[in-house]
Design an enzyme around this catalytic site. Structure first.
Site, mmCIF file in Angstrom:
data_model
loop_
_atom_site.group_PDB
_atom_site.id
_atom_site.type_symbol
_atom_site.label_atom_id
_atom_site.label_comp_id
_atom_site.label_asym_id
_atom_site.label_seq_id
_atom_site.Cartn_x
_atom_site.Cartn_y
_atom_site.Cartn_z
ATOM 1 N N SER A 177 0.839 -1.199 0.000
ATOM 2 C CA SER A 177 0.000 0.000 0.000
ATOM 3 C C SER A 177 0.876 1.252 0.000
ATOM 4 O O SER A 177 2.092 1.181 0.216
ATOM 5 C CB SER A 177 -0.904 0.009 1.231
ATOM 6 O OG SER A 177 -0.105 0.147 2.410
ATOM 7 N N ASP A 220 -1.267 -1.802 -4.035
ATOM 8 C CA ASP A 220 -2.640 -1.821 -3.552
ATOM 9 C C ASP A 220 -3.152 -0.394 -3.393
ATOM 10 O O ASP A 220 -2.508 0.439 -2.754
ATOM 11 C CB ASP A 220 -2.682 -2.553 -2.200
ATOM 12 C CG ASP A 220 -4.091 -2.814 -1.702
ATOM 13 O OD1 ASP A 220 -4.996 -2.926 -2.544
ATOM 14 O OD2 ASP A 220 -4.274 -2.925 -0.476
ATOM 15 N N HIS A 221 -4.295 -0.102 -3.981
ATOM 16 C CA HIS A 221 -4.954 1.211 -3.865
ATOM 17 C C HIS A 221 -4.053 2.379 -4.273
ATOM 18 O O HIS A 221 -3.835 3.321 -3.488
ATOM 19 C CB HIS A 221 -5.468 1.429 -2.437
ATOM 20 C CG HIS A 221 -6.689 0.633 -2.116
ATOM 21 N ND1 HIS A 221 -7.926 0.905 -2.650
ATOM 22 C CD2 HIS A 221 -6.852 -0.452 -1.322
ATOM 23 C CE1 HIS A 221 -8.804 0.030 -2.195
ATOM 24 N NE2 HIS A 221 -8.174 -0.813 -1.395
ATOM 25 N N ASP A 252 -7.000 3.158 -8.046
ATOM 26 C CA ASP A 252 -8.297 3.253 -7.378
ATOM 27 C C ASP A 252 -8.922 4.607 -7.684
ATOM 28 O O ASP A 252 -8.701 5.595 -6.987
ATOM 29 C CB ASP A 252 -8.124 3.064 -5.874
ATOM 30 C CG ASP A 252 -9.452 3.092 -5.133
ATOM 31 O OD1 ASP A 252 -10.496 3.269 -5.788
ATOM 32 O OD2 ASP A 252 -9.441 2.939 -3.898
ATOM 33 N N GLY A 311 -10.630 -3.130 7.114
ATOM 34 C CA GLY A 311 -10.450 -3.040 8.557
ATOM 35 C C GLY A 311 -11.062 -4.212 9.306
ATOM 36 O O GLY A 311 -11.651 -5.131 8.726
ATOM 37 N N GLY A 316 -10.899 -6.031 1.213
ATOM 38 C CA GLY A 316 -11.510 -6.030 2.537
ATOM 39 C C GLY A 316 -12.071 -7.374 2.941
ATOM 40 O O GLY A 316 -13.143 -7.463 3.551
ATOM 41 N N SER A 368 -10.733 -9.856 4.969
ATOM 42 C CA SER A 368 -10.262 -10.545 6.173
ATOM 43 C C SER A 368 -11.450 -11.071 6.977
ATOM 44 O O SER A 368 -12.528 -10.472 6.989
ATOM 45 C CB SER A 368 -9.425 -9.602 7.042
ATOM 46 O OG SER A 368 -8.145 -9.397 6.471
ATOM 47 N N ASP A 412 -5.491 -8.333 4.667
ATOM 48 C CA ASP A 412 -4.548 -7.465 5.368
ATOM 49 C C ASP A 412 -4.817 -7.471 6.870
ATOM 50 O O ASP A 412 -3.949 -7.784 7.674
ATOM 51 C CB ASP A 412 -4.638 -6.041 4.813
ATOM 52 C CG ASP A 412 -3.625 -5.090 5.445
ATOM 53 O OD1 ASP A 412 -2.700 -5.567 6.144
ATOM 54 O OD2 ASP A 412 -3.736 -3.868 5.244
ATOM 55 N N SER A 413 -6.048 -7.156 7.270
ATOM 56 C CA SER A 413 -6.359 -7.034 8.700
ATOM 57 C C SER A 413 -6.046 -8.313 9.472
ATOM 58 O O SER A 413 -5.573 -8.254 10.605
ATOM 59 C CB SER A 413 -7.830 -6.658 8.903
ATOM 60 O OG SER A 413 -8.087 -5.364 8.392
#
EC number: 4.1.2.13
Length: 311
Positions: free
Chosen positions: A50, A82-83, A104, A181, A214, A216, A258-259
């Site tokens: 990121s 990423d992003h 993005d 998150g 997103g 996770s 990621d989270s």
């Protein structure tokens, strides 16, 4: 073996009805834990960076660590941005050795998203690099990405054909109910993915790789450890793994995680220091953290993504 793009990975994943794990990396221990798990089960990998990771660890350090991972493991590994927020950061990563970038533009209008994404695609393809675009906005916070629940929006299937044809992207991230998150949902809210949207996108874009961000699952055992040693993650709720397995059998070829890595690593550090408060050697408390990373990644590769043995 050099870094690879995701093109061949996605082709095999689509045909084989599994997904490739795209794991965010920030330092050596995270990379080692991920790669050790993938080597053990012979899974291909996407290691993604990121903007926040580049600021923290430095672009050069991260690329060299990934190169070391390839040399050590012999696995096919794609290095992905990423992003990416704008053309400049995508160009920097392309010029700096990345084999895949995400632009993005989801926070822009549809027309401006197309214009920005096509600009990145044109430059990336001239350098042999692949591009992921995004339609729809996920709620949640991840590094520089911060979208409120009110501003989140599902992908509109009737836009995907025009977006892909006008931009030339190689894969498309869509919003069907995942969230960045650990706090993905409000207390009492039941996680639910919009498989109707995914099916419609799959119908409109046959044989085209779809991406879920997103994703996770917020592993309960790591949440419990963190809470035991002073954390406050009681309302952390992730995406049920059975939903991710179902998505990976459809058009979803890349699932971002990621989270779960952050939780696993933090749990390892907190538990070790709580049990050994007299220790101050980072090698001691980062070792169990690295093992936690390996455990959670191995579980994802085998039991969620189904990409074990596909390297």
């Amino acid at each position: 073996m050099p870094l690879v793009t995701s093109t061949e990975m996605f082709k095999k994943a689509y045909e084989g009805h599994y997904a490739i794990g795209a794991f965010n990396v920030n330092n050596m221990e995270i990379i080692q834990g991920i790669v050790s798990a993938a080597k053990e089960v012979q899974a291909p990998l996407i290691l993604q960076v990121s903007a926040g990771a580049r600021k923290y660890a430095n672009h050069v350090y991260l690329t060299k660590l990934v190169e070391a991972a390839i040399e050590d493991s012999g696995l096919p590994i794609c290095l992905h941005l990423d992003h990416g927020a704008d053309f400049e950061i995508c160009k920097s990563c392309i010029d700096g050795g990345f084999t895949s970038v995400m632009i993005d533009g989801s926070h822009h209008s549809f027309e401006d998203n197309i214009e920005l994404t096509k600009r990145v695609v044109d430059y990336a393809h001239s350098k042999g690099v692949v591009v992921e675009g995004e339609l729809g906005q996920l709620a949640g916070i991840e590094d520089d990405v911060n979208v409120s629940a009110e501003n989140a929006s599902y992908t509109q299937p009737d836009q995907v054909e025009e977006f892909v044809s006008k931009t030339g992207v190689d894969s498309l991230a869509i919003a069907i109910g995942t969230s960045h998150g650990a706090f993905k949902f409000k207390p009492g809210q039941k996680p639910q993915l919009r498989f109707d949207i995914l099916k419609e996108v799959e119908k409109r874009l046959p044989n085209f790789p779809i991406v879920l961000h997103g994703a996770s699952s917020v592993v309960p055992k790591y949440v419990d450890i963190i809470n035991k040693y002073g954390g406050n993650l009681d309302n952390a709720i992730g995406i049920p793994e059975d939903m991710l397995r179902e998505a990976s059998k459809m058009a979803v070829c890349k699932i971002n995680i990621d989270s779960d890595l952050r939780l696993a690593m933090t749990a390892g550090v907190r538990e070790y220091l709580a049990l050994h408060p007299e220790h101050f050697d980072p090698r001691q408390y980062l070792k169990p953290a690295r093992e936690n990373i390996k455990d959670v990644v191995k579980h994802k590769l085998v039991h969620v993504l189904g990409c074990d043995g596909k390297a």
